[in-house]
Design a protein around this motif. Structure first.
Motif, PDB file in Angstrom:
ATOM      1  N   ALA A 105     -10.009   9.136  -6.346  1.00 49.96           N
ATOM      2  CA  ALA A 105     -10.313   7.958  -6.408  1.00 49.96           C
ATOM      3  C   ALA A 105      -9.660   7.149  -5.433  1.00 49.96           C
ATOM      4  N   SER A 106     -10.384   6.083  -4.799  1.00 46.22           N
ATOM      5  CA  SER A 106      -9.614   5.213  -3.757  1.00 46.22           C
ATOM      6  C   SER A 106      -8.416   4.422  -4.260  1.00 46.22           C
ATOM      7  N   ILE A 107      -7.470   4.543  -3.473  1.00 51.82           N
ATOM      8  CA  ILE A 107      -6.032   3.873  -3.926  1.00 51.82           C
ATOM      9  C   ILE A 107      -6.032   2.647  -3.013  1.00 51.82           C
ATOM     10  N   LEU A 108      -6.171   2.748  -1.925  1.00 52.76           N
ATOM     11  CA  LEU A 108      -5.891   1.745  -0.882  1.00 52.76           C
ATOM     12  C   LEU A 108      -7.157   1.028  -0.484  1.00 52.76           C
ATOM     13  N   GLY A 109      -8.354   1.406  -0.738  1.00 52.92           N
ATOM     14  CA  GLY A 109      -9.852   0.943  -0.653  1.00 52.92           C
ATOM     15  C   GLY A 109     -10.322   1.929   0.499  1.00 52.92           C
ATOM     16  N   GLU A 110      -9.806   3.277   0.501  1.00 52.50           N
ATOM     17  CA  GLU A 110     -10.061   4.156   1.360  1.00 52.50           C
ATOM     18  C   GLU A 110     -11.722   4.975   1.055  1.00 52.50           C
ATOM     19  N   ASN A 111     -12.479   5.331   1.935  1.00 55.39           N
ATOM     20  CA  ASN A 111     -13.502   5.846   1.458  1.00 55.39           C
ATOM     21  C   ASN A 111     -13.631   7.488   1.953  1.00 55.39           C
TER      22      ASN A 111
END
Length: 139
Positions: A105-111
Motif C-alpha cells: 500500500a502507498s504510504i507517502l503517495g509513492e508508486n
C-alpha cells in the motif's frame, strides 16, 4: 517403643506435615496458573497480531516505505533465482509472478508499480510525490 515406619521407610517425624503439604501445593498451583496465563497471552494469535500492528503503526512512514522496498527486494531476489535469463523486473510484473504477494500500500503517495529492480541491485530507489527520493541499501 519402636517408631512406626511407612512403606517408604519414613518415620512419622520425618514426613512433611499436612500444613506444609498444603502450602507446597498452593505454591505449585499458583505457579502453574501464572505460567499458563503468561503462555496464553503470549501465544494467542489475536494478541500477537495486535502487538505487530501496534509496532507497525509506531514506525515512521519513511521506515514503512523502507520496509516495503526491502520486502520487494527479497521478492526480486527470489524471482531472479527462478528466471536466470532476466536482467531486471518491474515490480508490477514481479507481484503478478509471485503467488501470494501483493503490491504494498502507498504510504507517502509513492508508486511501487513502476519501480524497476535490476538483477544485481545494491540500492532500491523510489520517488516520492514531494520530489524527493527514498533510497534503501540491500540488507
Amino acid at each position: 517403643m519402636a517408631k512406626s515406619k511407612n512403606p517408604c521407610g519414613q518415620t512419622a517425624a520425618s514426613r512433611p506435615s499436612p500444613a506444609r503439604k498444603t502450602k507446597l501445593w498452593t505454591v505449585v498451583v499458583i505457579a502453574l496458573l501464572i505460567g499458563g496465563t503468561f503462555a496464553y497471552v503470549r501465544l494467542r494469535p489475536e494478541l500477537a497480531q495486535a502487538r505487530a500492528a501496534a509496532a507497525e503503526a509506531a514506525k515512521s512512514p519513511k521506515a514503512q516505505v523502507r520496509d516495503n522496498l526491502v520486502h520487494l527486494g527479497a521478492l526480486a531476489d527470489a524471482y531472479f533465482a527462478k528466471h536466470a535469463d532476466v536482467k531486471s523486473v518491474v515490480v508490477k510484473d514481479l507481484i503478478q509472478d509471485s503467488p501470494g504477494a501483493a503490491l504494498p500500500a502507498s504510504i507517502l503517495g509513492e508508486n511501487y508499480e513502476i519501480v524497476v529492480i535490476p538483477r544485481d541491485w545494491t540500492l532500491l530507489k523510489i520517488s516520492l510525490p514531494d520530489g524527493g527520493d527514498l533510497i534503501v541499501p540491500k540488507p
